[in-house]
Design an enzyme around this catalytic site. Structure first.
Site, mmCIF file in Angstrom:
data_model
loop_
_atom_site.group_PDB
_atom_site.id
_atom_site.type_symbol
_atom_site.label_atom_id
_atom_site.label_comp_id
_atom_site.label_asym_id
_atom_site.label_seq_id
_atom_site.Cartn_x
_atom_site.Cartn_y
_atom_site.Cartn_z
ATOM 1 C CB ILE A 125 -0.950 -0.006 1.207
ATOM 2 C CG1 ILE A 125 -1.865 -1.227 1.125
ATOM 3 C CG2 ILE A 125 -1.760 1.295 1.256
ATOM 4 C CD1 ILE A 125 -2.855 -1.366 2.244
ATOM 5 N N PRO A 126 1.145 1.800 -1.164
ATOM 6 C CG PRO A 126 0.942 2.590 -3.342
ATOM 7 C CD PRO A 126 0.323 1.637 -2.353
ATOM 8 C CB CYS A 127 1.884 5.285 2.699
ATOM 9 S SG CYS A 127 3.039 4.221 3.556
ATOM 10 C CG HIS A 128 6.676 4.397 -1.283
ATOM 11 N ND1 HIS A 128 5.941 3.234 -1.172
ATOM 12 C CD2 HIS A 128 7.096 4.463 -2.569
ATOM 13 C CE1 HIS A 128 5.936 2.616 -2.343
ATOM 14 N NE2 HIS A 128 6.625 3.349 -3.206
ATOM 15 N NE ARG A 129 4.179 3.792 -5.943
ATOM 16 C CZ ARG A 129 3.605 2.653 -6.296
ATOM 17 N NH1 ARG A 129 2.289 2.579 -6.436
ATOM 18 N NH2 ARG A 129 4.343 1.584 -6.522
#
Length: 164
Positions: A125-129
């Site tokens: 779940i790409p919260c780094h994006r």
């Protein structure tokens, strides 16, 4: 009582602890350990092994989406935010405001930020994006240096595949 299993993956940016059951992955978080502690065992469920393999493919630049089974534990609002995060394409970025608008709660920017910070499925779940509306990096539970690395990695893989 559900049996919980752990498996560590040594990524280029630190050890990642994968936690799950026979059915699904429950968390993928950067560990404070400098070396693997949880190794593959004969009883390690296939879903943990698949997660490990898909993370490896991601870090090698061969995987852009994840297909193993995972479970998100949170409120309905948090799950809605996390689902919206998965819509941010590989190597692209968005803001808390973008997510708030996409879920029809444009005034809930701070709540979106809070939900983002509670994501226990790093990378998948790409919260780094998520970056600031001003284009600057914002907080990341794994550390801003890891966030920067992940964004650069994705951008480099896209460029490499376009040019090579």
């Amino acid at each position: 009582m559900t049996q919980i299993y752990k498996l560590d993956y040594e990524s280029p940016i630190g050890v990642i602890e994968i936690v799950g059951t026979h059915e699904a992955i429950r968390s993928i978080l950067f560990s404070e350990e400098s070396k693997k502690v949880n190794f593959r065992q004969p009883e390690t469920p296939p879903v943990l092994v698949e997660c490990y393999n898909q993370l490896d493919e991601y870090f090698q630049g061969h995987r852009y989406e994840f297909t193993f089974s995972y479970q998100c534990a949170g409120t309905e609002f948090q799950k809605t935010v996390w689902s919206a995060l998965t819509e941010i394409p590989y190597a692209k970025t968005g803001s808390y405001k973008d997510i708030a608008v996409s879920i029809g709660k444009e005034k809930a920017v701070r709540a979106v930020g809070s939900a983002n910070g509670k994501n226990k499925l790093s990378i998948v779940i790409p919260c780094h994006r998520i970056i600031g509306s001003n284009g600057k990096l914002t907080g990341y539970a794994g550390g801003l240096w890891r966030k920067e690395w992940l964004l650069e990695h994705e951008k480099n893989m896209v460029n490499k595949n376009l040019n090579g």
